[in-house]
Design a protein around this motif. Structure first.
Motif, PDB file in Angstrom:
ATOM      1  N   ASN A  10       1.709  -2.494  -6.711  1.00 10.18           N
ATOM      2  CA  ASN A  10       0.620  -3.467  -6.626  1.00 10.18           C
ATOM      3  C   ASN A  10       0.112  -3.610  -5.197  1.00 10.18           C
ATOM      4  N   LEU A  11       1.011  -3.569  -4.227  1.00  5.12           N
ATOM      5  CA  LEU A  11       0.596  -3.631  -2.826  1.00  5.12           C
ATOM      6  C   LEU A  11      -0.322  -2.457  -2.499  1.00  5.12           C
ATOM      7  N   LYS A  12       0.056  -1.273  -2.924  1.00  2.00           N
ATOM      8  CA  LYS A  12      -0.767  -0.089  -2.676  1.00  2.00           C
ATOM      9  C   LYS A  12      -2.141  -0.243  -3.336  1.00  2.00           C
ATOM     10  N   HIS A  13      -2.153  -0.784  -4.554  1.00  2.00           N
ATOM     11  CA  HIS A  13      -3.421  -1.014  -5.256  1.00  2.00           C
ATOM     12  C   HIS A  13      -4.330  -1.935  -4.442  1.00  2.00           C
ATOM     13  N   PHE A  14      -3.796  -3.065  -3.990  1.00  2.00           N
ATOM     14  CA  PHE A  14      -4.617  -4.021  -3.238  1.00  2.00           C
ATOM     15  C   PHE A  14      -5.034  -3.448  -1.887  1.00  2.00           C
ATOM     16  N   ARG A  15      -4.163  -2.667  -1.260  1.00  2.00           N
ATOM     17  CA  ARG A  15      -4.516  -2.042   0.019  1.00  2.00           C
ATOM     18  C   ARG A  15      -5.707  -1.107  -0.166  1.00  2.00           C
ATOM     19  N   LYS A  16      -5.662  -0.276  -1.198  1.00  2.00           N
ATOM     20  CA  LYS A  16      -6.753   0.664  -1.456  1.00  2.00           C
ATOM     21  C   LYS A  16      -8.014  -0.066  -1.914  1.00  2.00           C
ATOM     22  N   LEU A  17      -7.841  -1.133  -2.688  1.00  2.00           N
ATOM     23  CA  LEU A  17      -8.975  -1.930  -3.143  1.00  2.00           C
ATOM     24  C   LEU A  17      -9.757  -2.498  -1.959  1.00  2.00           C
ATOM     25  N   HIS A  18      -9.042  -2.798  -0.887  1.00  3.00           N
ATOM     26  CA  HIS A  18      -9.677  -3.350   0.319  1.00  3.00           C
ATOM     27  C   HIS A  18      -9.967  -2.274   1.366  1.00  3.00           C
ATOM     28  N   ASP A  19      -9.831  -1.017   0.973  1.00  4.50           N
ATOM     29  CA  ASP A  19     -10.139   0.123   1.854  1.00  4.50           C
ATOM     30  C   ASP A  19      -9.360   0.119   3.162  1.00  4.50           C
ATOM     31  N   PHE A  20      -8.084  -0.251   3.104  1.00  5.05           N
ATOM     32  CA  PHE A  20      -7.219  -0.182   4.281  1.00  5.05           C
ATOM     33  C   PHE A  20      -6.358   1.070   4.193  1.00  5.05           C
ATOM     34  N   THR A  21      -6.171   1.730   5.308  1.00  3.22           N
ATOM     35  CA  THR A  21      -5.161   2.771   5.385  1.00  3.22           C
ATOM     36  C   THR A  21      -3.824   2.066   5.607  1.00  3.22           C
ATOM     37  N   GLN A  22      -2.746   2.807   5.444  1.00  3.61           N
ATOM     38  CA  GLN A  22      -1.436   2.210   5.731  1.00  3.61           C
ATOM     39  C   GLN A  22      -1.362   1.782   7.195  1.00  3.61           C
ATOM     40  N   GLU A  23      -1.928   2.579   8.066  1.00  7.04           N
ATOM     41  CA  GLU A  23      -1.896   2.260   9.492  1.00  7.04           C
ATOM     42  C   GLU A  23      -2.661   0.970   9.782  1.00  7.04           C
ATOM     43  N   GLU A  24      -3.837   0.809   9.171  1.00  8.67           N
ATOM     44  CA  GLU A  24      -4.649  -0.397   9.404  1.00  8.67           C
ATOM     45  C   GLU A  24      -3.936  -1.645   8.896  1.00  8.67           C
ATOM     46  N   LEU A  25      -3.382  -1.560   7.688  1.00  5.65           N
ATOM     47  CA  LEU A  25      -2.706  -2.731   7.129  1.00  5.65           C
ATOM     48  C   LEU A  25      -1.435  -3.040   7.913  1.00  5.65           C
ATOM     49  N   ALA A  26      -0.696  -2.018   8.269  1.00  3.53           N
ATOM     50  CA  ALA A  26       0.525  -2.231   9.054  1.00  3.53           C
ATOM     51  C   ALA A  26       0.206  -2.949  10.365  1.00  3.53           C
ATOM     52  N   GLU A  27      -0.882  -2.553  10.995  1.00  3.67           N
ATOM     53  CA  GLU A  27      -1.277  -3.197  12.251  1.00  3.67           C
ATOM     54  C   GLU A  27      -1.601  -4.670  12.028  1.00  3.67           C
ATOM     55  N   LYS A  28      -2.334  -4.977  10.964  1.00  2.00           N
ATOM     56  CA  LYS A  28      -2.657  -6.367  10.642  1.00  2.00           C
ATOM     57  C   LYS A  28      -1.395  -7.187  10.383  1.00  2.00           C
ATOM     58  N   LEU A  29      -0.384  -6.546   9.802  1.00  2.00           N
ATOM     59  CA  LEU A  29       0.860  -7.228   9.464  1.00  2.00           C
ATOM     60  C   LEU A  29       1.857  -7.277  10.616  1.00  2.00           C
ATOM     61  N   GLY A  30       1.594  -6.477  11.644  1.00  2.00           N
ATOM     62  CA  GLY A  30       2.514  -6.432  12.779  1.00  2.00           C
ATOM     63  C   GLY A  30       3.791  -5.662  12.478  1.00  2.00           C
ATOM     64  N   ILE A  31       3.664  -4.657  11.609  1.00  2.00           N
ATOM     65  CA  ILE A  31       4.812  -3.800  11.292  1.00  2.00           C
ATOM     66  C   ILE A  31       4.407  -2.344  11.520  1.00  2.00           C
TER      67      ILE A  31
END
Length: 104
Positions: A10-31
């Motif tokens: 589900n996390l992957k689904h929402f990440r792709k739904l919002h057009d984030f790469t793993q790198e972009e989302l990780a940066e937003k999350l601080g991980i």
């Protein structure tokens, strides 16, 4: 049912739904992206703080991460139905208020 895998899917689904790469989302999350990848693959799990951050970023409730494909199709159809109910109820309320105002 493997909760970690379900959450990760589900996390992957929402990440792709919002057009984030793993790198972009990780940066937003601080991980680091590797940690995010492990979560998406069901090998790691989120902390409460990370879950809270994900909910803010995606503007969803924590429960959305725990729906199975049978409960949530992931295509926003559930949200569309909710929107229709809200719109219908707002229209009813609008008509009721106009009627009450005209009576006075």
């Amino acid at each position: 049912m493997n909760v970690k895998k379900l959450f990760g899917t589900n996390l992957k689904h929402f990440r792709k739904l919002h057009d984030f790469t793993q790198e972009e989302l990780a940066e937003k999350l601080g991980i680091i992206p590797t940690h995010l990848s492990r979560i998406e693959n069901g090998k790691s799990f989120v902390t409460a703080e990370l879950l809270d951050s994900l909910c803010v970023i995606f503007d969803i409730s924590p429960a959305a991460f725990f729906y199975t494909s049978q409960e949530f199709s992931g295509d926003d159809s559930l949200f569309s139905k909710i929107d229709l109910v809200i719109d219908s109820e707002l229209e009813k309320l609008n008509k009721y208020l106009k009627k009450k105002i005209r009576e006075k």
